[in-house]
Design a protein around this motif. Structure first.
Motif, PDB file in Angstrom:
ATOM      1  N   HIS A  17      -5.910  -0.068  17.704  1.00  0.00           N
ATOM      2  CA  HIS A  17      -4.503  -0.410  17.469  1.00  0.00           C
ATOM      3  C   HIS A  17      -3.860   0.767  16.770  1.00  0.00           C
ATOM      4  O   HIS A  17      -4.324   1.178  15.715  1.00  0.00           O
ATOM      5  CB  HIS A  17      -4.397  -1.636  16.540  1.00  0.00           C
ATOM      6  N   ARG A  18      -2.800   1.301  17.377  1.00  0.00           N
ATOM      7  CA  ARG A  18      -2.082   2.371  16.679  1.00  0.00           C
ATOM      8  C   ARG A  18      -1.394   1.748  15.472  1.00  0.00           C
ATOM      9  O   ARG A  18      -0.928   0.614  15.536  1.00  0.00           O
ATOM     10  CB  ARG A  18      -1.042   2.986  17.607  1.00  0.00           C
ATOM     11  N   GLU A  19      -1.351   2.481  14.372  1.00  0.00           N
ATOM     12  CA  GLU A  19      -0.696   1.935  13.174  1.00  0.00           C
ATOM     13  C   GLU A  19       0.545   2.773  12.871  1.00  0.00           C
ATOM     14  O   GLU A  19       0.433   3.950  12.512  1.00  0.00           O
ATOM     15  CB  GLU A  19      -1.638   2.020  11.973  1.00  0.00           C
ATOM     16  N   PHE A  20       1.708   2.203  13.033  1.00  0.00           N
ATOM     17  CA  PHE A  20       2.942   2.884  12.659  1.00  0.00           C
ATOM     18  C   PHE A  20       3.732   1.960  11.752  1.00  0.00           C
ATOM     19  O   PHE A  20       3.958   0.797  12.105  1.00  0.00           O
ATOM     20  CB  PHE A  20       3.777   3.232  13.895  1.00  0.00           C
ATOM     21  N   SER A  63       1.094   6.266  10.101  1.00  0.00           N
ATOM     22  CA  SER A  63       1.668   6.800  11.339  1.00  0.00           C
ATOM     23  C   SER A  63       0.558   7.543  12.078  1.00  0.00           C
ATOM     24  O   SER A  63       0.443   8.754  11.998  1.00  0.00           O
ATOM     25  CB  SER A  63       2.808   7.754  10.977  1.00  0.00           C
ATOM     26  N   HIS A  64      -0.317   6.768  12.748  1.00  0.00           N
ATOM     27  CA  HIS A  64      -1.437   7.454  13.431  1.00  0.00           C
ATOM     28  C   HIS A  64      -1.930   6.664  14.638  1.00  0.00           C
ATOM     29  O   HIS A  64      -1.821   5.445  14.701  1.00  0.00           O
ATOM     30  CB  HIS A  64      -2.594   7.688  12.456  1.00  0.00           C
ATOM     31  N   VAL A  86     -16.137   5.173   0.861  1.00  0.00           N
ATOM     32  CA  VAL A  86     -14.846   4.505   1.101  1.00  0.00           C
ATOM     33  C   VAL A  86     -14.243   4.092  -0.235  1.00  0.00           C
ATOM     34  O   VAL A  86     -14.917   3.462  -1.056  1.00  0.00           O
ATOM     35  CB  VAL A  86     -15.018   3.209   1.923  1.00  0.00           C
ATOM     36  N   ILE A  87     -12.995   4.382  -0.441  1.00  0.00           N
ATOM     37  CA  ILE A  87     -12.291   3.958  -1.659  1.00  0.00           C
ATOM     38  C   ILE A  87     -11.355   2.793  -1.351  1.00  0.00           C
ATOM     39  O   ILE A  87     -11.154   1.901  -2.159  1.00  0.00           O
ATOM     40  CB  ILE A  87     -11.492   5.139  -2.270  1.00  0.00           C
ATOM     41  N   ALA A  88     -10.761   2.809  -0.150  1.00  0.00           N
ATOM     42  CA  ALA A  88      -9.895   1.691   0.256  1.00  0.00           C
ATOM     43  C   ALA A  88      -9.851   1.599   1.769  1.00  0.00           C
ATOM     44  O   ALA A  88     -10.048   2.606   2.476  1.00  0.00           O
ATOM     45  CB  ALA A  88      -8.482   1.899  -0.300  1.00  0.00           C
ATOM     46  N   SER A  89      -9.594   0.370   2.258  1.00  0.00           N
ATOM     47  CA  SER A  89      -9.515   0.146   3.718  1.00  0.00           C
ATOM     48  C   SER A  89      -8.248  -0.648   4.027  1.00  0.00           C
ATOM     49  O   SER A  89      -7.770  -1.425   3.202  1.00  0.00           O
ATOM     50  CB  SER A  89     -10.685  -0.709   4.204  1.00  0.00           C
ATOM     51  N   SER A  90      -7.743  -0.455   5.251  1.00  0.00           N
ATOM     52  CA  SER A  90      -6.678  -1.345   5.730  1.00  0.00           C
ATOM     53  C   SER A  90      -7.272  -2.192   6.851  1.00  0.00           C
ATOM     54  O   SER A  90      -8.425  -1.976   7.241  1.00  0.00           O
ATOM     55  CB  SER A  90      -5.491  -0.535   6.256  1.00  0.00           C
ATOM     56  N   THR A  91      -6.509  -3.120   7.389  1.00  0.00           N
ATOM     57  CA  THR A  91      -7.057  -3.986   8.434  1.00  0.00           C
ATOM     58  C   THR A  91      -7.513  -3.158   9.631  1.00  0.00           C
ATOM     59  O   THR A  91      -8.552  -3.415  10.220  1.00  0.00           O
ATOM     60  CB  THR A  91      -5.965  -4.995   8.888  1.00  0.00           C
ATOM     61  N   ASN A  92      -6.744  -2.114   9.951  1.00  0.00           N
ATOM     62  CA  ASN A  92      -7.089  -1.324  11.138  1.00  0.00           C
ATOM     63  C   ASN A  92      -7.845  -0.031  10.834  1.00  0.00           C
ATOM     64  O   ASN A  92      -8.395   0.569  11.743  1.00  0.00           O
ATOM     65  CB  ASN A  92      -5.815  -0.970  11.912  1.00  0.00           C
ATOM     66  N   SER A  93      -7.799   0.413   9.589  1.00  0.00           N
ATOM     67  CA  SER A  93      -8.505   1.658   9.254  1.00  0.00           C
ATOM     68  C   SER A  93      -9.494   1.391   8.136  1.00  0.00           C
ATOM     69  O   SER A  93      -9.094   1.260   6.975  1.00  0.00           O
ATOM     70  CB  SER A  93      -7.542   2.739   8.759  1.00  0.00           C
TER      71      SER A  93
END
Ligand code: XMP
Length: 520
Positions: free
Chosen positions: A105-108, A137-138, A151-158
């Motif tokens: 999933h592109r994240e913008f 924006s990637h 890893v220090i932090a994650s997002s749902t997609n990254s």
């Protein structure tokens, strides 16, 4: 040594991101000097002891294309802390043995990053929350971390939204901490430069002023310098800086083209000659400009005529000063940064800009460009530090060809007179209503159209006045400013009632693009 060489700095390697200048500004806002260099231009020999940390910018590239762009990865093998942002994060991982692939999933736009581990980079970033809102924006992402990265932090997609290699002091963030949409983003940059790079603050208007004065003295020695003064922010700051540095060895030439704003020539002479005691040569060339512009209506022709005549007059007066060796110009940092061509794109020529800066090649003078490492907001602060009034340093931009490009069609004395008045009323009303500084640029224009009106019991047949007021970051894109109805009514009344020659006012609601800021 010049300003840029002897200061400790953060080096920003640009991979073509639209936000690279913003990274540099954030670092400078935190009080540390930063310099941008294109990834294509940076060489191993450029890495010296003044560099205390490196930031790799984002960019439109794909990490697998990087060889094509000949970035020397040995640059990362110096014992320097590195922060990779977006593409910079991906390239840092890739060059250290990690993997990058296209995201499912592109994240913008906005996303949340969730804290997984502690790090110096995120110290006081999350506060007492578990997550923070960031701006992504990637289309690619790191899919496997290199050895010794955590890893220090994650997002749902990254999964690898913030990572670190503590031993090497390598840090990567998939999002953009430099944009204001990232909550607390400046804290991350601050942690990187102060806690990780351990650099000391060295960048304030006062530091800049003192250093620049020294640099100018050193460069110029006992020689004379000429400077084309327009009364705009950049040339005013250059003139005053040189005045402080070399005093009477500076000669400013101010050409009144007759196309300036109301009373501008009086203000410039008052400020620079009377108040600041600068050697100012005032040239009244109103008639000469108007004669050359007679019956010319093509915008490009107008611009060329004005630009060429300006240079001719400038040279005429400059020759009268003997033994001049230098020409001072108000070139700013954004004019210098080569990164605009990193992606190879060339913008097509929309208008030929005439600036009092671009002068005059054949005179064989050496250039003094003291502002070439500063952004516009830094130039404004420097101006205040140099004792220029707020009125001068916070003026809206004004184009070199002046009112000529705000009178579409043929220019006459009468039209200039009417326009000066309308513009004056508009700007004064903005100031009186506390709106001037909320607007990036505002002006009145006189359209080559007459329309019918009724005033009292009489029919009028007069010109149409166009008002333009825009918000912008840098003039490259712009949006129109939304006035309240009461303001629009009052300014329209004021202009029509006070100025003979205008019986109708319109407001320009186009953005840039598709329009430009000026009419011609
Ligand atoms: P445009 O009309 O190109 O304007 O959207 C962008 C910004 O540039 C200014 N401008 C000029 N400045 N010489 C200058 O020094 C010029 O010839 C010139 N033409 C436009 C314009 O006022 C706006 O701030």
């Amino acid at each position: 040594m010049s300003l840029e060489q002897n200061l400790n700095k953060i080096l920003i390697i640009d991979f073509g991101s639209q936000f690279t200048q913003l990274i540099a500004r954030r670092v400078r806002e935190l009080g540390v000097f930063s310099e941008i260099v294109s990834h294509k231009k940076i060489k191993l020999k450029d890495i010296n002891s003044s560099i205390k940390g490196v930031i790799l910018s984002g960019g439109p590239l794909n990490v697998y294309q990087i060889n094509k762009y000949s970035f020397d990865k040995k640059i990362l093998q110096f014992d320097l802390p590195v922060l990779g942002i977006c593409f910079g994060h991906q390239i840092l991982s890739k060059l250290n043995g990690g993997r990058v692939k296209q995201s499912k999933h592109r994240e913008f736009g906005l996303a949340n990053v969730f804290k997984k581990n502690n790090s110096l980079l995120t110290s006081n970033f999350f506060g007492n929350k578990k997550s923070k809102q960031v701006w992504m924006s990637h289309a690619d992402q790191v899919s496997k971390l290199p050895k010794n990265f955590k890893v220090i932090a994650s997002s749902t997609n990254s999964k690898f939204a913030i990572v670190e290699n503590k031993i090497k002091k390598y840090y990567g963030v998939q999002f953009h901490p430099e944009v204001t949409h990232t909550e607390n983003g400046k804290k991350l940059i601050s942690n990187f430069i102060f806690l990780i790079c351990k650099i000391k603050k060295n960048w304030s208007s006062k530091d800049q002023k003192n250093q620049l004065i020294k640099d100018v003295r050193k460069q110029v020695g006992n020689n004379k310098v000429i400077c084309a003064l327009s009364g705009g922010v950049d040339s005013s700051v250059v003139a005053q800086l040189l005045n402080k540095a070399i005093g009477k060895k500076l000669y400013c030439i101010f050409v009144n083209t007759g196309l300036l704003r109301k009373n501008e020539e009086v203000q410039v002479v008052q400020t620079f000659k009377k108040r600041l005691k600068i050697n100012l040569i005032y040239v009244n060339a109103e008639k000469e400009f108007l004669k050359k512009l007679k019956n010319v209506s093509d915008p490009e022709k107008k611009r060329k005529i004005i630009g060429n005549l300006f240079i001719k007059i400038f040279e005429r007066y400059a020759k009268k000063i003997k033994n001049v060796k230098f020409l001072a110009q108000g070139t700013l940092y954004p004019d210098l940064i080569e990164s605009k061509s990193v992606t190879g794109s060339q913008t097509s020529k929309i208008k030929s800009h005439h600036n009092v800066g671009g002068l005059p090649k054949k005179m064989n003078l050496k250039l003094v460009e003291p502002l070439k490492f500063l952004f516009k907001d830094e130039v404004r602060k420097l101006g205040i530090e140099l004792n220029l009034s707020k009125e001068i340093v916070s003026r809206h931009p004004f184009p070199g060809p002046g009112l000529a490009i705000r009178i579409p069609g043929i220019i006459t004395n009468e039209k200039i007179k009417i326009l000066k008045e309308a513009d004056y009323y508009f700007i004064q009303t903005l100031k009186n209503n506390g709106l001037y500084h909320k607007i990036w640029q505002a002006y009145a224009a006189l359209l080559p159209v007459k329309t019918v009106g009724v005033m009292g019991d009489n029919r009028t047949y007069e010109y149409l006045c166009l008002l333009r007021a825009i918000t912008s970051e840098d003039g490259m894109t712009a949006d129109y400013y939304e006035f309240k109805k009461s303001f629009m009514q009052s300014i329209s009344n004021k202009i029509v009632n006070s100025i003979r020659g205008i019986n109708r006012v319109v407001y320009d609601v186009t953005s840039k693009p598709p329009s430009t800021i000026e009419l011609e």
